[in-house]
Design an enzyme around this catalytic site. Structure first.
Site, PDB file in Angstrom:
ATOM      1  N   CYS A 207       0.869  -1.180   0.000  1.00 44.19           N
ATOM      2  CA  CYS A 207       0.000   0.000   0.000  1.00 44.19           C
ATOM      3  C   CYS A 207       0.906   1.231   0.000  1.00 44.19           C
ATOM      4  O   CYS A 207       2.072   1.134  -0.396  1.00 44.19           O
ATOM      5  CB  CYS A 207      -0.980  -0.022   1.175  1.00 44.19           C
ATOM      6  SG  CYS A 207      -0.226   0.023   2.809  1.00 44.19           S
TER       7      CYS A 207
ATOM      8  N   ASN B 125       2.234   1.463   4.417  1.00 42.98           N
ATOM      9  CA  ASN B 125       2.501   0.210   5.144  1.00 42.98           C
ATOM     10  C   ASN B 125       2.194   0.339   6.640  1.00 42.98           C
ATOM     11  O   ASN B 125       2.850  -0.251   7.492  1.00 42.98           O
ATOM     12  CB  ASN B 125       3.938  -0.283   4.926  1.00 42.98           C
ATOM     13  CG  ASN B 125       4.200  -1.715   5.383  1.00 42.98           C
ATOM     14  OD1 ASN B 125       5.279  -2.028   5.880  1.00 42.98           O
ATOM     15  ND2 ASN B 125       3.248  -2.593   5.237  1.00 42.98           N
TER      16      ASN B 125
ATOM     17  N   CYS C 175      -1.523   0.769   7.403  1.00 35.41           N
ATOM     18  CA  CYS C 175      -2.954   0.420   7.511  1.00 35.41           C
ATOM     19  C   CYS C 175      -3.289  -0.820   6.687  1.00 35.41           C
ATOM     20  O   CYS C 175      -3.413  -1.923   7.221  1.00 35.41           O
ATOM     21  CB  CYS C 175      -3.848   1.586   7.070  1.00 35.41           C
ATOM     22  SG  CYS C 175      -3.638   3.091   8.048  1.00 35.41           S
ATOM     23  N   ARG C 176      -3.427  -0.663   5.366  1.00 36.43           N
ATOM     24  CA  ARG C 176      -3.993  -1.733   4.549  1.00 36.43           C
ATOM     25  C   ARG C 176      -3.073  -2.935   4.371  1.00 36.43           C
ATOM     26  O   ARG C 176      -3.498  -4.085   4.567  1.00 36.43           O
ATOM     27  CB  ARG C 176      -4.412  -1.174   3.176  1.00 36.43           C
ATOM     28  CG  ARG C 176      -5.559  -0.197   3.270  1.00 36.43           C
ATOM     29  CD  ARG C 176      -5.716   0.600   2.002  1.00 36.43           C
ATOM     30  NE  ARG C 176      -4.578   1.493   1.787  1.00 36.43           N
ATOM     31  CZ  ARG C 176      -4.397   2.231   0.695  1.00 36.43           C
ATOM     32  NH1 ARG C 176      -5.272   2.168  -0.290  1.00 36.43           N
ATOM     33  NH2 ARG C 176      -3.353   3.026   0.596  1.00 36.43           N
ATOM     34  N   SER C 177      -1.821  -2.699   3.957  1.00 33.23           N
ATOM     35  CA  SER C 177      -0.982  -3.873   3.663  1.00 33.23           C
ATOM     36  C   SER C 177      -0.559  -4.654   4.907  1.00 33.23           C
ATOM     37  O   SER C 177      -0.491  -5.891   4.843  1.00 33.23           O
ATOM     38  CB  SER C 177       0.215  -3.516   2.769  1.00 33.23           C
ATOM     39  OG  SER C 177       1.081  -2.617   3.381  1.00 33.23           O
TER      40      SER C 177
ATOM     41  N   ASP D  71      -8.222   3.861   0.821  1.00 27.90           N
ATOM     42  CA  ASP D  71      -7.281   4.362   1.826  1.00 27.90           C
ATOM     43  C   ASP D  71      -8.075   4.872   3.031  1.00 27.90           C
ATOM     44  O   ASP D  71      -8.853   5.813   2.903  1.00 27.90           O
ATOM     45  CB  ASP D  71      -6.481   5.505   1.178  1.00 27.90           C
ATOM     46  CG  ASP D  71      -5.414   6.067   2.101  1.00 27.90           C
ATOM     47  OD1 ASP D  71      -5.473   5.785   3.322  1.00 27.90           O
ATOM     48  OD2 ASP D  71      -4.542   6.781   1.596  1.00 27.90           O
TER      49      ASP D  71
HETATM   50  P1  4NP Z   1      -1.842   2.824   4.075  1.00 26.65           P
HETATM   51  O1  4NP Z   1      -2.536   4.169   4.619  1.00 26.65           O
HETATM   52  O2  4NP Z   1      -1.295   3.159   2.706  1.00 26.65           O
HETATM   53  O3  4NP Z   1      -2.991   1.864   4.011  1.00 26.65           O
HETATM   54  O4  4NP Z   1      -0.787   2.445   5.076  1.00 26.65           O
HETATM   55  C1  4NP Z   1      -1.888   5.402   4.645  1.00 26.65           C
HETATM   56  C2  4NP Z   1      -0.971   5.670   5.631  1.00 26.65           C
HETATM   57  C3  4NP Z   1      -0.367   6.900   5.702  1.00 26.65           C
HETATM   58  C4  4NP Z   1      -0.683   7.873   4.772  1.00 26.65           C
HETATM   59  C5  4NP Z   1      -1.605   7.614   3.770  1.00 26.65           C
HETATM   60  C6  4NP Z   1      -2.200   6.367   3.714  1.00 26.65           C
HETATM   61  N1  4NP Z   1      -0.077   9.162   4.854  1.00 26.65           N
HETATM   62  O5  4NP Z   1      -0.447  10.039   4.064  1.00 26.65           O
HETATM   63  O6  4NP Z   1       0.805   9.362   5.707  1.00 26.65           O
END
Ligand code: 4NP
Length: 152
Positions: A8, A11, A13-15, A124
């Site tokens: 993702c 790294n 939340c989703r992955s 997201d």
């Molecule tokens: P992820 O979520 O890609 O599922 O880990 C996010 C985590 C952090 C951010 C965006 C999405 N950020 O903008 O910091």
């Protein structure tokens, strides 16, 4: 043994959630797979998963406490048999890092394996409300079951 990398953006939340759901299925089904996760961004490298993701996971019976964020690196293309991304933006980021057709042939949008959830990507959840985190879990559980039934 086949290997899967979930990708993702951050790294956190989703992955990592996908990694833990898949690990759970590997243990439960004694499957011949290994897995890991990574983010295309290094902004959260070394951090634990987002507290909201960890809390939602815990409520659904998953433990994300031992996971630390890391950035995707070039040799992940060699190390993994499948690279499963969460959304189109992740896909573009990974495609831009790939040098060979062989690399890109390993990359799939994880929601392509959904059989019940009608999702074209794993949204997201970072800037949204609590429900977004449960939605992530629902979509990933469905997609991962679909992936396993196609590939085991
Ligand atoms: P992820 O979520 O890609 O599922 O880990 C996010 C985590 C952090 C951010 C965006 C999405 N950020 O903008 O910091």
């Amino acid at each position: 043994m086949k290997s899967v990398l979930f990708v993702c953006l951050g790294n956190i939340c989703r992955s990592p959630m996908a990694e833990v759901i898949f690990s759970h299925e590997i243990d439960r089904g004694n499957l011949n797979f290994t897995c890991d996760s990574a983010g295309t961004s290094a902004v959260h490298a070394g951090e634990k998963a987002d507290l909201r993701m960890r809390d939602s996971a815990k409520q659904r019976g998953y433990d994300l406490e031992s996971i630390r964020s890391r950035q995707f690196k070039q040799n992940d293309f060699e190390k993994f048999d499948y690279i499963l991304v969460m959304d189109e933006s992740n896909y573009r980021n990974i495609r831009d890092l790939s040098n060979r057709d062989e690399d890109l042939n390993k990359v799939f949008l994880i929601t392509d394996y959904c059989t019940e959830e009608k999702a074209s990507e794993v949204p997201d959840p970072y800037y949204g409300g609590e429900n977004g985190f449960f939605e992530v879990i629902d979509i990933l559980e469905d997609a991962i079951k679909g992936f396993i039934s196609e590939n085991k």
